[in-house]
Motif scaffolding. Structure first.
Motif, PDB file in Angstrom:
ATOM      1  N   GLY A 135      11.882 -18.268  59.543  1.00 52.77           N
ATOM      2  CA  GLY A 135      12.791 -18.058  61.369  1.00 52.77           C
ATOM      3  C   GLY A 135      11.832 -17.549  62.012  1.00 52.77           C
ATOM      4  N   VAL A 136      10.633 -17.522  61.963  1.00 53.76           N
ATOM      5  CA  VAL A 136       9.480 -17.527  63.663  1.00 53.76           C
ATOM      6  C   VAL A 136       8.720 -17.977  62.789  1.00 53.76           C
ATOM      7  CG1 VAL A 136       8.760 -15.583  64.843  1.00 53.76           C
ATOM      8  CG2 VAL A 136      10.115 -14.810  63.768  1.00 53.76           C
ATOM      9  N   PRO A 137       8.533 -19.995  63.341  1.00 50.94           N
ATOM     10  CA  PRO A 137       7.069 -20.480  62.755  1.00 50.94           C
ATOM     11  C   PRO A 137       5.882 -20.270  64.098  1.00 50.94           C
ATOM     12  CG  PRO A 137       8.894 -21.927  64.069  1.00 50.94           C
ATOM     13  CD  PRO A 137       9.959 -19.977  63.823  1.00 50.94           C
ATOM     14  N   TRP A 138       6.738 -19.618  65.334  1.00 50.32           N
ATOM     15  CA  TRP A 138       5.084 -19.190  66.196  1.00 50.32           C
ATOM     16  C   TRP A 138       4.322 -18.126  65.874  1.00 50.32           C
ATOM     17  CZ3 TRP A 138       7.017 -14.988  67.949  1.00 50.32           C
ATOM     18  CH2 TRP A 138       9.099 -14.316  68.232  1.00 50.32           C
ATOM     19  N   ALA A 139       4.580 -17.365  65.208  1.00 51.11           N
ATOM     20  CA  ALA A 139       4.242 -15.804  64.790  1.00 51.11           C
ATOM     21  C   ALA A 139       2.692 -16.092  64.078  1.00 51.11           C
ATOM     22  CB  ALA A 139       5.465 -14.553  63.584  1.00 51.11           C
ATOM     23  N   ARG A 140       2.322 -17.047  63.416  1.00 48.42           N
ATOM     24  CA  ARG A 140       1.126 -17.015  63.051  1.00 48.42           C
ATOM     25  C   ARG A 140       0.225 -16.819  63.815  1.00 48.42           C
ATOM     26  NH1 ARG A 140       0.886 -21.765  58.833  1.00 48.42           N
ATOM     27  NH2 ARG A 140       1.542 -22.485  60.516  1.00 48.42           N
ATOM     28  N   LEU A 186       1.951  -5.778  66.804  1.00 46.26           N
ATOM     29  CA  LEU A 186       2.075  -6.976  67.290  1.00 46.26           C
ATOM     30  C   LEU A 186       3.213  -7.285  65.857  1.00 46.26           C
ATOM     31  CD1 LEU A 186       3.688  -9.560  69.083  1.00 46.26           C
ATOM     32  CD2 LEU A 186       1.431 -10.219  69.264  1.00 46.26           C
ATOM     33  N   ALA A 187       2.353  -8.102  64.924  1.00 49.41           N
ATOM     34  CA  ALA A 187       1.928  -8.607  63.679  1.00 49.41           C
ATOM     35  C   ALA A 187       3.271  -8.421  63.162  1.00 49.41           C
ATOM     36  CB  ALA A 187       0.734  -7.880  62.904  1.00 49.41           C
ATOM     37  N   ALA A 188       3.005  -6.226  62.938  1.00 49.20           N
ATOM     38  CA  ALA A 188       3.998  -5.394  61.641  1.00 49.20           C
ATOM     39  C   ALA A 188       5.868  -5.696  62.088  1.00 49.20           C
ATOM     40  CB  ALA A 188       3.836  -3.772  61.798  1.00 49.20           C
ATOM     41  N   ALA A 189       5.505  -6.090  63.850  1.00 49.82           N
ATOM     42  CA  ALA A 189       6.783  -6.227  64.134  1.00 49.82           C
ATOM     43  C   ALA A 189       7.619  -7.684  63.631  1.00 49.82           C
ATOM     44  CB  ALA A 189       6.617  -6.091  66.216  1.00 49.82           C
ATOM     45  N   LEU A 190       6.917  -8.212  63.990  1.00 44.90           N
ATOM     46  CA  LEU A 190       6.714  -9.909  63.873  1.00 44.90           C
ATOM     47  C   LEU A 190       7.082 -10.009  62.345  1.00 44.90           C
ATOM     48  CD1 LEU A 190       4.196 -12.296  65.771  1.00 44.90           C
ATOM     49  CD2 LEU A 190       6.778 -11.886  66.007  1.00 44.90           C
ATOM     50  N   GLU A 191       6.717  -9.600  61.652  1.00 47.17           N
ATOM     51  CA  GLU A 191       7.587  -9.737  60.457  1.00 47.17           C
ATOM     52  C   GLU A 191       8.358  -8.721  59.836  1.00 47.17           C
ATOM     53  OE1 GLU A 191       7.279  -9.822  55.977  1.00 47.17           O
ATOM     54  OE2 GLU A 191       6.775 -10.436  57.680  1.00 47.17           O
ATOM     55  N   LEU A 192       8.867  -7.654  60.398  1.00 48.15           N
ATOM     56  CA  LEU A 192      10.099  -6.605  60.819  1.00 48.15           C
ATOM     57  C   LEU A 192      11.031  -7.757  61.423  1.00 48.15           C
ATOM     58  CD1 LEU A 192       9.585  -3.293  61.950  1.00 48.15           C
ATOM     59  CD2 LEU A 192       9.583  -4.249  59.591  1.00 48.15           C
ATOM     60  N   TYR A 193      10.803  -8.376  62.333  1.00 45.79           N
ATOM     61  CA  TYR A 193      11.718  -9.646  62.942  1.00 45.79           C
ATOM     62  C   TYR A 193      12.474 -10.275  61.597  1.00 45.79           C
ATOM     63  CZ  TYR A 193      13.675 -12.799  66.295  1.00 45.79           C
ATOM     64  OH  TYR A 193      14.165 -13.704  66.756  1.00 45.79           O
ATOM     65  N   SER A 194      11.166 -11.168  61.584  1.00 47.98           N
ATOM     66  CA  SER A 194      11.071 -12.449  60.111  1.00 47.98           C
ATOM     67  C   SER A 194      11.944 -12.238  58.979  1.00 47.98           C
ATOM     68  CB  SER A 194       9.794 -12.692  60.137  1.00 47.98           C
ATOM     69  OG  SER A 194       9.741 -13.323  58.633  1.00 47.98           O
ATOM     70  N   GLN A 195      11.649 -10.748  58.607  1.00 49.93           N
ATOM     71  CA  GLN A 195      12.570 -10.414  57.634  1.00 49.93           C
ATOM     72  C   GLN A 195      13.911 -10.143  58.574  1.00 49.93           C
ATOM     73  OE1 GLN A 195      11.904 -10.713  54.385  1.00 49.93           O
ATOM     74  NE2 GLN A 195       9.893 -11.046  54.888  1.00 49.93           N
ATOM     75  N   ALA A 196      14.549  -9.597  59.385  1.00 46.48           N
ATOM     76  CA  ALA A 196      16.106  -9.691  59.895  1.00 46.48           C
ATOM     77  C   ALA A 196      16.632 -11.296  59.641  1.00 46.48           C
ATOM     78  CB  ALA A 196      15.835  -9.004  61.341  1.00 46.48           C
ATOM     79  N   VAL A 197      15.514 -11.711  60.240  1.00 49.88           N
ATOM     80  CA  VAL A 197      15.739 -13.564  60.447  1.00 49.88           C
ATOM     81  C   VAL A 197      16.579 -13.623  59.446  1.00 49.88           C
ATOM     82  CG1 VAL A 197      15.745 -15.596  61.856  1.00 49.88           C
ATOM     83  CG2 VAL A 197      14.769 -13.312  63.329  1.00 49.88           C
TER      84      VAL A 197
END
Length: 105
Positions: free
Chosen positions: A33-38, A92-103
């Motif tokens: 759900g977050v293709p730009w996270a990497r 930032l990485a942790a926040a993106l991981e949490l956001y990804s799991q929520a999405v």
């Protein structure tokens, strides 16, 4: 010789940061759900590695000059910069991981 060893240690650190950023960009599976996270995680690491490389060279030349003239060697700010930036990237990485799991759900 200590000045050279310190410079080489910072050079290794900068290379490790750049390689870590490239590895994240190329090898880490995409976040659902977050293709730009990497890219958001990898880019600051690569830029930090480049910055550490430049700053360490500037500090090395300044210290060489001070040693030749018998003056005091400056205190480095690199450990503080490195620690704070890596901590921010980790958050930032942790926040993106949490956001990804929520999405994903």
């Amino acid at each position: 010789m200590a000045n050279e060893r310190t410079f080489l240690a910072w050079s290794r650190t900068s290379l490790a940061l750049i390689v870590a950023g490239l590895a994240i960009a190329q090898l880490l599976p995409p976040f659902p759900g977050v293709p730009w996270a990497r890219s958001v995680i990898a880019t600051p690491l690569i830029l930090l590695g480049g910055g550490v490389s430049v700053i360490s060279y500037l500090e090395w030349t300044g210290n060489q000059r001070a040693l030749r003239r018998g003056g005091p060697v400056s205190r480095t700010q690199l450990p503080r910069i490195l620690a704070l930036t890596v901590a921010l990237i980790a958050a930032l990485a942790a926040a993106l991981e949490l956001y990804s799991q929520a999405v994903k759900h």
